[in-house]
Design a protein around this motif. Structure first.
Motif, mmCIF file in Angstrom:
data_model
loop_
_atom_site.group_PDB
_atom_site.id
_atom_site.type_symbol
_atom_site.label_atom_id
_atom_site.label_comp_id
_atom_site.label_asym_id
_atom_site.label_seq_id
_atom_site.Cartn_x
_atom_site.Cartn_y
_atom_site.Cartn_z
ATOM 1 N N LEU A 99 0.805 -1.169 0.045
ATOM 2 C CA LEU A 99 -0.086 -0.066 0.082
ATOM 3 C C LEU A 99 0.788 1.194 0.069
ATOM 4 O O LEU A 99 1.706 1.320 0.745
ATOM 5 C CB LEU A 99 -0.950 0.015 1.270
ATOM 6 C CG LEU A 99 -2.357 -0.850 1.311
ATOM 7 C CD1 LEU A 99 -2.868 -0.710 2.555
ATOM 8 C CD2 LEU A 99 -3.040 -0.410 0.259
ATOM 9 N N GLU A 100 0.434 2.276 -0.795
ATOM 10 C CA GLU A 100 1.107 3.460 -0.602
ATOM 11 C C GLU A 100 0.008 4.504 -0.078
ATOM 12 O O GLU A 100 -1.063 4.810 -0.654
ATOM 13 C CB GLU A 100 1.195 3.957 -2.202
ATOM 14 C CG GLU A 100 1.820 5.271 -2.240
ATOM 15 C CD GLU A 100 2.088 5.773 -3.563
ATOM 16 O OE1 GLU A 100 2.724 7.146 -3.642
ATOM 17 O OE2 GLU A 100 1.610 5.088 -4.484
ATOM 18 N N ILE A 101 0.355 4.762 1.093
ATOM 19 C CA ILE A 101 -0.520 5.701 1.815
ATOM 20 C C ILE A 101 -0.167 7.332 1.582
ATOM 21 O O ILE A 101 0.721 7.912 1.483
ATOM 22 C CB ILE A 101 -0.411 5.359 3.333
ATOM 23 C CG1 ILE A 101 -0.416 4.114 4.016
ATOM 24 C CG2 ILE A 101 -1.277 6.357 4.417
ATOM 25 C CD1 ILE A 101 -1.879 3.643 3.475
ATOM 26 N N LYS A 102 -1.355 7.938 1.237
ATOM 27 C CA LYS A 102 -1.148 9.186 0.544
ATOM 28 C C LYS A 102 -1.281 10.286 1.580
ATOM 29 O O LYS A 102 -0.719 11.261 1.363
ATOM 30 C CB LYS A 102 -2.246 9.438 -0.442
ATOM 31 C CG LYS A 102 -2.037 8.432 -1.590
ATOM 32 C CD LYS A 102 -0.988 8.217 -2.285
ATOM 33 C CE LYS A 102 -0.660 9.610 -3.242
ATOM 34 N NZ LYS A 102 0.570 9.656 -3.992
ATOM 35 N N LYS A 139 -3.339 0.650 -3.926
ATOM 36 C CA LYS A 139 -2.744 -0.604 -3.710
ATOM 37 C C LYS A 139 -1.876 -1.041 -5.107
ATOM 38 O O LYS A 139 -2.511 -0.775 -6.143
ATOM 39 C CB LYS A 139 -3.812 -1.660 -3.433
ATOM 40 C CG LYS A 139 -3.105 -3.083 -3.326
ATOM 41 C CD LYS A 139 -4.452 -4.004 -3.426
ATOM 42 C CE LYS A 139 -4.845 -4.251 -4.550
ATOM 43 N NZ LYS A 139 -6.042 -5.571 -4.281
ATOM 44 N N HIS A 140 -0.624 -1.313 -4.793
ATOM 45 C CA HIS A 140 0.102 -1.799 -6.177
ATOM 46 C C HIS A 140 0.234 -3.341 -5.713
ATOM 47 O O HIS A 140 0.573 -3.706 -4.839
ATOM 48 C CB HIS A 140 1.574 -1.023 -5.778
ATOM 49 C CG HIS A 140 1.495 0.330 -5.682
ATOM 50 N ND1 HIS A 140 1.691 0.929 -6.969
ATOM 51 C CD2 HIS A 140 1.574 1.417 -4.876
ATOM 52 C CE1 HIS A 140 1.757 2.144 -6.678
ATOM 53 N NE2 HIS A 140 1.711 2.498 -5.606
ATOM 54 N N THR A 179 -7.805 2.147 -5.703
ATOM 55 C CA THR A 179 -7.467 3.363 -5.303
ATOM 56 C C THR A 179 -8.828 3.746 -4.215
ATOM 57 O O THR A 179 -9.874 3.651 -4.781
ATOM 58 C CB THR A 179 -7.555 4.514 -6.139
ATOM 59 O OG1 THR A 179 -6.357 4.135 -7.082
ATOM 60 C CG2 THR A 179 -7.286 5.751 -5.761
ATOM 61 N N ILE A 180 -8.372 4.198 -2.970
ATOM 62 C CA ILE A 180 -9.146 4.541 -1.919
ATOM 63 C C ILE A 180 -9.530 6.036 -2.019
ATOM 64 O O ILE A 180 -8.485 6.747 -1.820
ATOM 65 C CB ILE A 180 -9.061 3.946 -0.738
ATOM 66 C CG1 ILE A 180 -9.174 2.377 -0.804
ATOM 67 C CG2 ILE A 180 -9.700 4.427 0.451
ATOM 68 C CD1 ILE A 180 -10.284 1.961 -0.549
ATOM 69 N N SER A 191 -8.034 -0.358 9.397
ATOM 70 C CA SER A 191 -8.124 -1.516 10.233
ATOM 71 C C SER A 191 -8.570 -2.600 9.703
ATOM 72 O O SER A 191 -9.905 -2.396 9.112
ATOM 73 C CB SER A 191 -8.480 -1.104 11.680
ATOM 74 O OG SER A 191 -8.584 -2.325 12.488
ATOM 75 N N GLN A 192 -8.138 -3.824 9.770
ATOM 76 C CA GLN A 192 -8.649 -4.957 9.446
ATOM 77 C C GLN A 192 -9.084 -4.840 7.783
ATOM 78 O O GLN A 192 -9.963 -5.362 7.161
ATOM 79 C CB GLN A 192 -10.033 -5.430 9.932
ATOM 80 C CG GLN A 192 -9.644 -5.707 11.367
ATOM 81 C CD GLN A 192 -8.780 -6.924 11.775
ATOM 82 O OE1 GLN A 192 -8.638 -7.985 11.030
ATOM 83 N NE2 GLN A 192 -7.747 -6.678 12.434
ATOM 84 N N ASN A 193 -7.991 -4.018 6.873
ATOM 85 C CA ASN A 193 -8.171 -3.911 5.568
ATOM 86 C C ASN A 193 -9.452 -2.922 4.927
ATOM 87 O O ASN A 193 -9.893 -2.826 3.972
ATOM 88 C CB ASN A 193 -8.434 -5.168 4.884
ATOM 89 C CG ASN A 193 -6.940 -5.909 4.740
ATOM 90 O OD1 ASN A 193 -6.019 -5.618 5.287
ATOM 91 N ND2 ASN A 193 -6.952 -7.134 4.045
#
Length: 507
Positions: A99-102, A139-140, A179-180, A191-193
């Motif tokens: 994950l790449e957190i933005k 998500k990569h 992408t979120i 938490s918990q995906n």
């Protein structure tokens, strides 16, 4: 010089320990023949042809990865040594999703991932709020691998990389599958995906009689102090910029107090802390009832009491003298399982034990407790965290971890499901009870005056202290050790024989 005689050719096949490489040694020793002019000379000797070597390899079940050019080299009359003639294909493992957190945080730490690939986004420090439409994470996807094959033609399975299955919770949405984005302004969590964006309530002053008590479904940020007799409740996290004074803080998620907690109660995890308490009580209750059964059987077997004493009377006497804790534990359970609670009332309270005629009636209670423990263990406990600098005369409970960043804890009760960590080696734990399941790491425990301080973990847990004064109690499972001499570099644990060991150096 070699005597005249038979010619020799030697072929040796060697396979690597992982069955991925095959090497060959070939040595030719020609026959010596008589020559009138020059004495003895070597006669010609037929070399191994590629087809012959291939047959030898097949006879050894080597069928994959044979190197044709190497087989031709084997025809050299000088022979070959440790020549690679076959090589398997190594498996390529699938790389893991990441994950790449933005959005920004003040102290981004590595994500904690469980065995099922679920990631908890916890203890990352202060999280920057996001705006609607902002990308929270991307998500990569990992690269798929493939199986290998050894020189015997057998498949070698490749390792599968862990997959991250993103889910959009409250206030979020998934676009382009990976992408979120945030659908509203607020504080993000993961938490918990599941990503969520919680509404944020910010108070730029103290919480006191002017603001009133705070109760909010989302996250709460207080930039001042929570003053005496106030209550702050949050359906998410709570961050307090200064102190908590004689107040109550309740959060379903993390609690951070930048400074001190004085004469206050803090609970993180909401109902989960109650579930954890019940689980511990049930386990202790089961342990004590099993001991009661064993002791009562021994009394019956050895006739240590008068023959006219019933089994129920034996139980009643034991519960009054030796097992007073059993009805106390029963009364502390908040669980609403009616079948189990009715068994407690019918068999364990007041005069009820007198009616018990056989140990199997107590085992009925054990079975009910076991069923309840199993149900509790199935429930998902949210791992929350509490962090503060110093606490005094307070009770602090977390469904995850407790971290003390400053001076320590004085005459307080700290209870955490997993870990309690005093970050500063010189922080003080003086008086009160400090309890966790897995591990406790302290700085200085107790005092020169011998103030009693109890440090407790479960059976597989560990306790560490840089310094501990005499009269400190180390409790592992149901075993206790009272430190008689002040010591340093203390480590308490149960050994392979389940004996309590306290490694230490004298001060």
């Amino acid at each position: 010089m070699k005597e005249e005689g038979n010619s020799l050719r030697k072929l040796q096949i060697l396979t690597s320990s992982n069955n991925m490489e095959v090497y060959i040694n070939i040595k030719y020793i020609p026959e010596l023949t008589s020559n009138i002019q020059n004495g003895y000379t070597p006669s010609s000797l037929p070399v191994y042809m590629p087809e012959q070597i291939r047959k030898q390899l097949k006879n050894n079940n080597i069928v994959y990865g044979i190197i044709e050019d190497a087989l031709i080299q084997c025809t050299n009359i000088k022979g070959v040594e440790h020549l690679l003639v076959a090589k398997g294909k190594a498996p390529i493992d699938t790389t893991e999703d990441f994950l790449e957190i933005k959005f920004k945080t003040s102290n981004l730490k590595k994500f904690i991932e469980d065995n099922n690939g679920r990631i908890n986004f916890k203890s990352i420090g202060s999280v920057q709020c996001v705006k609607a439409g902002e990308v929270l994470a991307i998500k990569h996807r990992g690269i798929e691998g493939f199986d290998g094959i050894d020189v015997y033609g057998r498949s070698i399975k490749h390792k599968l990389g862990k997959k991250i299955n993103l889910k959009a919770g409250k206030g979020c949405s998934i676009i382009d599958e990976d992408t979120i984005i945030a659908l509203e302004d607020g504080k993000p969590s993961f938490s918990q995906n599941i990503f969520c964006v919680h509404k944020l309530y910010t108070i730029n002053s103290d919480v006191d009689i002017k603001t009133g008590n705070i109760k909010f479904d989302g996250a709460v940020v207080i930039n001042g102090t929570v003053r005496e007799d106030m209550v702050v409740e949050s359906g998410n996290s709570i961050e307090i910029g200064k102190n908590v004074e004689k107040s109550k803080i309740i959060a379903k998620d993390d609690v951070t107090v930048k400074e001190n907690v004085i004469s206050s109660n803090i609970v993180s995890g909401g109902e989960d802390t109650v579930k954890i308490k019940d689980l511990h009580i049930l386990m202790r209750l089961k342990e004590n009832i099993l001991k009661l059964i064993n002791v009562s059987k021994q009394l019956q077997r050895h006739n240590t009491l008068h023959n006219n004493v019933s089994y129920g009377e034996i139980l009643k006497l034991l519960m009054e003298k030796r097992f007073k804790i059993i009805p106390i534990l029963c009364s502390e359970i908040t669980n609403n399982n009616e079948h189990m609670l009715s068994l407690f009332r019918e068999k364990l309270f007041k005069l009820a034990p007198l009616k018990i005629e056989h140990p199997k009636e107590l085992f009925e209670i054990i079975y009910a407790i076991d069923d309840n423990i199993k149900e509790n263990e199935k429930l998902h406990i949210v791992q929350t965290n509490i962090k503060f600098s110093y606490c005094q005369d307070s009770t602090i409970e977390s469904s995850g971890n407790i971290t003390i960043t400053g001076k320590g804890a004085y005459v307080s009760k700290l209870i955490a499901k997993d870990y309690i960590i005093f970050e500063n080696l010189y922080s003080i734990a003086r008086g009160g009870i400090i309890k966790a399941e897995k591990e406790i790491r302290c700085g200085i425990v107790g005092s020169l005056s011998g103030v009693s301080t109890k440090i407790s973990v479960e059976e597989n847990g560990h306790i560490y202290a840089s310094k501990a004064y005499e009269n400190t109690i180390f409790s592992i499972g149901n075993r206790e050790h009272i430190l008689e001499v002040s010591s340093r570099e203390v480590h308490a644990y149960l050994d392979s024989n389940r004996e309590l060991i306290v490694d230490k150096l004298l001060l």
